[in-house]
Design an enzyme around this catalytic site. Structure first.
Site, PDB file in Angstrom:
ATOM      1  N   GLY A  63       0.688  -1.217  -0.261  1.00  0.00           N
ATOM      2  CA  GLY A  63      -0.019  -0.035  -0.027  1.00  0.00           C
ATOM      3  C   GLY A  63       0.660   1.279  -0.053  1.00  0.00           C
ATOM      4  N   TYR A  64       1.436   1.457  -1.131  1.00  0.00           N
ATOM      5  CA  TYR A  64       2.137   2.703  -1.239  1.00  0.00           C
ATOM      6  C   TYR A  64       1.661   3.951  -2.059  1.00  0.00           C
ATOM      7  CZ  TYR A  64       6.643   1.121   0.577  1.00  0.00           C
ATOM      8  OH  TYR A  64       7.564   0.788   1.638  1.00  0.00           O
ATOM      9  N   SER A  65       1.135   3.584  -3.480  1.00  0.00           N
ATOM     10  CA  SER A  65       1.042   4.654  -4.291  1.00  0.00           C
ATOM     11  C   SER A  65      -0.589   5.016  -3.989  1.00  0.00           C
ATOM     12  CB  SER A  65       0.949   4.053  -5.683  1.00  0.00           C
ATOM     13  OG  SER A  65       2.358   3.895  -6.108  1.00  0.00           O
TER      14      SER A  65
ATOM     15  N   GLU B 105      13.135  -4.038  -3.633  1.00  0.00           N
ATOM     16  CA  GLU B 105      12.207  -4.122  -4.657  1.00  0.00           C
ATOM     17  C   GLU B 105      12.597  -3.960  -6.039  1.00  0.00           C
ATOM     18  OE1 GLU B 105       7.418  -2.750  -6.432  1.00  0.00           O
ATOM     19  OE2 GLU B 105       8.678  -1.588  -4.518  1.00  0.00           O
TER      20      GLU B 105
END
Length: 398
Positions: free
Chosen positions: A127-129, A244
């Protein structure tokens, strides 16, 4: 620099080859080599087969249940498994949140979550962008307000890959709106079954919906699910992105697809009564890709062994860019070999057992899906433009 494998390294390569040959389920291999859709159960089955052999966490130290392999052994393992038709190991737990927990989480959090990752007892997503915060991640707006022993989370994440399968999400949230953007971010681990979590699919060019938007509406998260310290999430996020980006290089994937490309070119007609592979210009294109891939392999090995235990540095951005470009170049050349047979495309042809109702080779229509899917590699994990900025600032010194 001696680029030859030692006898021990060659023996390890043969051991991996033999294991994959004997243990990779045929139905999974056929899906991967046929560019068909790999489902959650396929990933879980393969992870558990590897974990039963003690290979469930190839990049982890033995202290946390990993193999303890060195960089070259990990590279050999990736190339051999993916080249043989195995699916890519799920990166969200193994190479993203796992290393972060090992470095920054409390012992109790490590003990709670790490042992469940290699067997995929917990399926993770990222859950980043957000809709307005992708490359400019520090501008994220999802908020977490602490109330007693809980955080109340509200906001939206996008491009949450495989969120529709996930049990947990590692999530960047804003916990201090008064601080500088990078200094007011924290990382929370959120149970995807929590009330208020909603996952909605985003259908991509290939007709799939591996990526999703995820909504949080008054989601309660125990304070004990905070990774490390409050408002230190930006530090953890950068560390995670380094791991990543290195994995996005996809060296094993590239070797497999290059082999497939050669096979397609040996089968494909050039329209003049011969094979595509007999055309000197096509051979030149394939040879150039192969040389670029060999160079990437050497670069990846150099980056992986040069860290001195500090974790991936800005060099990971170079690896990420070149890996993304190569995956796209190989997919584009596969499309060129497929020619007009590759353009009629429908998502249902990616399902297991499906047969494309068109003339020409069976592999041609799914090649379009791979081409479409590879367009996103230059965006996820940090867009190419952002990686070039990192290289200019951190390596060149501009």
């Amino acid at each position: 620099m001696d680029l030859r494998y030692t006898a021990a390294e060659q023996a390890f390569r043969e051991e991996v080859r033999a294991f994959v040959r004997e243990n990779l389920p045929a139905d999974i291999r056929e899906k991967v080599l046929g560019h068909q859709r790999v489902e959650k159960d396929d990933y879980v089955r393969w992870h558990r087969i590897l974990n039963a052999r003690g290979w469930g966490a190839p990049t982890w130290p033995k202290a946390h249940g990993g193999t303890g392999w060195n960089a070259l052994e990990r590279l050999i393992f990736e190339i051999e498994t993916l080249s043989a038709g195995a699916p890519r190991l799920l990166p969200f737990g193994l190479t993203m949140i796992g290393p972060v927990l090992m470095k920054y989480a409390s012992p109790s959090m490590q003990e709670r979550f790490l042992p469940r990752i290699p067997d995929v007892d917990d399926f993770w997503c990222q859950g980043y962008s957000e809709p307005g915060s992708g490359s400019d991640l520090a501008s994220l707006k999802t908020r977490a307000v602490r109330k007693g022993d809980k955080y109340i989370v509200n906001g939206q994440k996008t491009w949450t890959t495989m969120a529709h399968f996930a049990d947990w999400i590692f999530c960047l949230v804003r916990t201090d709106s008064e601080a500088k953007p990078q200094e007011g971010i924290s990382m929370l681990l959120i149970d995807m079954k929590s009330p208020g979590v909603t996952v909605r699919p985003i259908v991509t060019l290939d007709g799939g919906h591996d990526v999703n938007e995820t909504w949080f509406e008054d989601v309660e998260v125990p304070v004990e699910n905070l990774v490390g310290e409050e408002n230190r999430g930006w530090t953890y996020a950068k560390y995670l992105l380094g791991h990543e980006r290195t994995s996005i290089a996809g060296i094993g994937h590239c070797y497999r697809e290059l082999r497939q490309l050669k096979h397609y070119a040996a089968q494909g007609a050039d329209g003049k009564g011969g094979r595509m592979l007999d055309d000197a210009r096509m051979r030149d294109k394939i040879a150039r890709l192969e040389m670029d891939l060999m160079a990437l392999e050497m670069l990846l090995l150099r980056v992986a062994t040069a860290g001195g235990g500090r974790g991936p540095g800005p060099e990971a951005s170079i690896v990420k860019i070149r890996g993304s470009e190569l995956q796209q170049d190989i997919a584009m050349l596969q499309q060129e070999v497929a020619g007009p047979h590759g353009w009629p495309y429908a998502p249902q042809w990616l399902e297991a057992g499906a047969h494309a109702p068109v003339s020409g080779p069976q592999w041609a229509p799914p090649a379009a899906s791979t081409y479409f899917d590879m367009r996103k590699t230059s965006i996820y994990g940090g867009a190419t433009e952002v990686q070039k900025n990192i290289i200019a600032k951190m390596i060149i010194g501009f």
